[in-house]
Motif scaffolding. Structure first.
Motif, PDB file in Angstrom:
ATOM      1  N   LEU A 219       5.173  -8.768 -46.706  1.00  0.00           N
ATOM      2  CA  LEU A 219       6.620  -8.938 -46.826  1.00  0.00           C
ATOM      3  C   LEU A 219       7.269  -7.834 -47.666  1.00  0.00           C
ATOM      4  O   LEU A 219       8.457  -7.573 -47.522  1.00  0.00           O
ATOM      5  CB  LEU A 219       6.966 -10.299 -47.437  1.00  0.00           C
ATOM      6  N   LEU A 220       6.508  -7.201 -48.528  1.00  0.00           N
ATOM      7  CA  LEU A 220       7.066  -6.107 -49.319  1.00  0.00           C
ATOM      8  C   LEU A 220       7.156  -4.819 -48.507  1.00  0.00           C
ATOM      9  O   LEU A 220       7.978  -3.964 -48.813  1.00  0.00           O
ATOM     10  CB  LEU A 220       6.227  -5.869 -50.583  1.00  0.00           C
ATOM     11  N   SER A 221       6.342  -4.700 -47.475  1.00  0.00           N
ATOM     12  CA  SER A 221       6.303  -3.440 -46.737  1.00  0.00           C
ATOM     13  C   SER A 221       6.891  -3.520 -45.328  1.00  0.00           C
ATOM     14  O   SER A 221       7.219  -2.495 -44.752  1.00  0.00           O
ATOM     15  CB  SER A 221       4.854  -2.945 -46.637  1.00  0.00           C
TER      16      SER A 221
ATOM     17  N   ASP B 139      15.890 -10.199 -53.463  1.00  0.00           N
ATOM     18  CA  ASP B 139      15.749 -10.220 -54.922  1.00  0.00           C
ATOM     19  C   ASP B 139      14.287 -10.134 -55.358  1.00  0.00           C
ATOM     20  O   ASP B 139      13.994  -9.625 -56.439  1.00  0.00           O
ATOM     21  CB  ASP B 139      16.383 -11.479 -55.514  1.00  0.00           C
ATOM     22  N   LEU B 140      13.377 -10.636 -54.523  1.00  0.00           N
ATOM     23  CA  LEU B 140      11.955 -10.613 -54.858  1.00  0.00           C
ATOM     24  C   LEU B 140      11.240  -9.383 -54.311  1.00  0.00           C
ATOM     25  O   LEU B 140      10.016  -9.291 -54.358  1.00  0.00           O
ATOM     26  CB  LEU B 140      11.274 -11.894 -54.363  1.00  0.00           C
TER      27      LEU B 140
ATOM     28  N   GLU C 175      21.436 -17.086 -45.315  1.00  0.00           N
ATOM     29  CA  GLU C 175      21.874 -16.064 -46.272  1.00  0.00           C
ATOM     30  C   GLU C 175      21.167 -16.232 -47.618  1.00  0.00           C
ATOM     31  O   GLU C 175      20.782 -15.235 -48.241  1.00  0.00           O
ATOM     32  CB  GLU C 175      23.384 -16.134 -46.459  1.00  0.00           C
ATOM     33  N   ASN C 176      20.992 -17.472 -48.059  1.00  0.00           N
ATOM     34  CA  ASN C 176      20.277 -17.710 -49.315  1.00  0.00           C
ATOM     35  C   ASN C 176      18.839 -17.206 -49.233  1.00  0.00           C
ATOM     36  O   ASN C 176      18.330 -16.584 -50.180  1.00  0.00           O
ATOM     37  CB  ASN C 176      20.284 -19.197 -49.677  1.00  0.00           C
ATOM     38  N   THR C 177      18.184 -17.472 -48.107  1.00  0.00           N
ATOM     39  CA  THR C 177      16.817 -16.973 -47.908  1.00  0.00           C
ATOM     40  C   THR C 177      16.804 -15.456 -47.915  1.00  0.00           C
ATOM     41  O   THR C 177      15.971 -14.834 -48.586  1.00  0.00           O
ATOM     42  CB  THR C 177      16.238 -17.516 -46.585  1.00  0.00           C
TER      43      THR C 177
ATOM     44  N   TRP D 228       5.889 -21.700 -50.202  1.00  0.00           N
ATOM     45  CA  TRP D 228       4.812 -20.925 -50.807  1.00  0.00           C
ATOM     46  C   TRP D 228       5.165 -19.439 -50.850  1.00  0.00           C
ATOM     47  O   TRP D 228       4.695 -18.705 -51.722  1.00  0.00           O
ATOM     48  CB  TRP D 228       3.538 -21.157 -49.980  1.00  0.00           C
ATOM     49  N   VAL D 229       6.014 -18.987 -49.943  1.00  0.00           N
ATOM     50  CA  VAL D 229       6.379 -17.568 -49.859  1.00  0.00           C
ATOM     51  C   VAL D 229       6.955 -17.068 -51.182  1.00  0.00           C
ATOM     52  O   VAL D 229       6.671 -15.950 -51.606  1.00  0.00           O
ATOM     53  CB  VAL D 229       7.368 -17.330 -48.701  1.00  0.00           C
ATOM     54  N   TRP D 230       7.765 -17.890 -51.842  1.00  0.00           N
ATOM     55  CA  TRP D 230       8.417 -17.440 -53.085  1.00  0.00           C
ATOM     56  C   TRP D 230       7.394 -17.117 -54.164  1.00  0.00           C
ATOM     57  O   TRP D 230       7.477 -16.061 -54.805  1.00  0.00           O
ATOM     58  CB  TRP D 230       9.415 -18.481 -53.579  1.00  0.00           C
TER      59      TRP D 230
END
Length: 124
Positions: A59-61, A89-90, A81-83, A30-32
């Motif tokens: 998560l943005l701050s 990227d987001l 690393e992918n996470t 759901w985070v994505w």
């Protein structure tokens, strides 16, 4: 760590940091979708002050610190690393990924020193 990221994504409180050690998020987490929604809201507010970012997503701050043992065969380092890369990227506030040489799925003294260093800097 994955649970810490999930909890932070749902939080409306200001956090000092998020730590995710030997962790990852599933591709359908759901985070994505939440990060995409929050990023779109931030893009829509245009040039408003950056303190509004926190209102859109913790998560943005909040700085996210991720580390992974390079010999981990339980949770593969590539998953972490992918996470890390996808969060970055987001628009998440992801700090440089810490590769822990020769460590498996365990916490090492170097990881603890890193965490304590971050916490001490926050307390100053």
């Amino acid at each position: 760590g994955g649970i810490a990221i999930q909890a932070a994504a749902r939080s409306h409180h200001r956090l000092g940091a998020i730590f995710a050690l030997s962790s990852y998020l599933c591709n359908d987490s759901w985070v994505w979708s939440e990060l995409k929604r929050a990023q779109q809201q931030c893009d829509n507010i245009g040039s408003e002050p950056s303190n509004n970012i926190h209102e859109k997503s913790t998560l943005l701050s909040t700085p996210i610190y991720m580390a992974h043992g390079q010999a981990d065969d339980f949770v593969l380092p590539q998953w972490g690393e992918n996470t890390n890369n996808r969060l970055k990227d987001l628009g998440a506030n992801v700090q440089p990924f810490l590769h822990v040489p020769r460590a498996s799925h365990e916490m090492t003294s170097s990881e603890l020193e890193h965490i304590f260093g971050v916490l001490l800097a926050k307390l100053k």
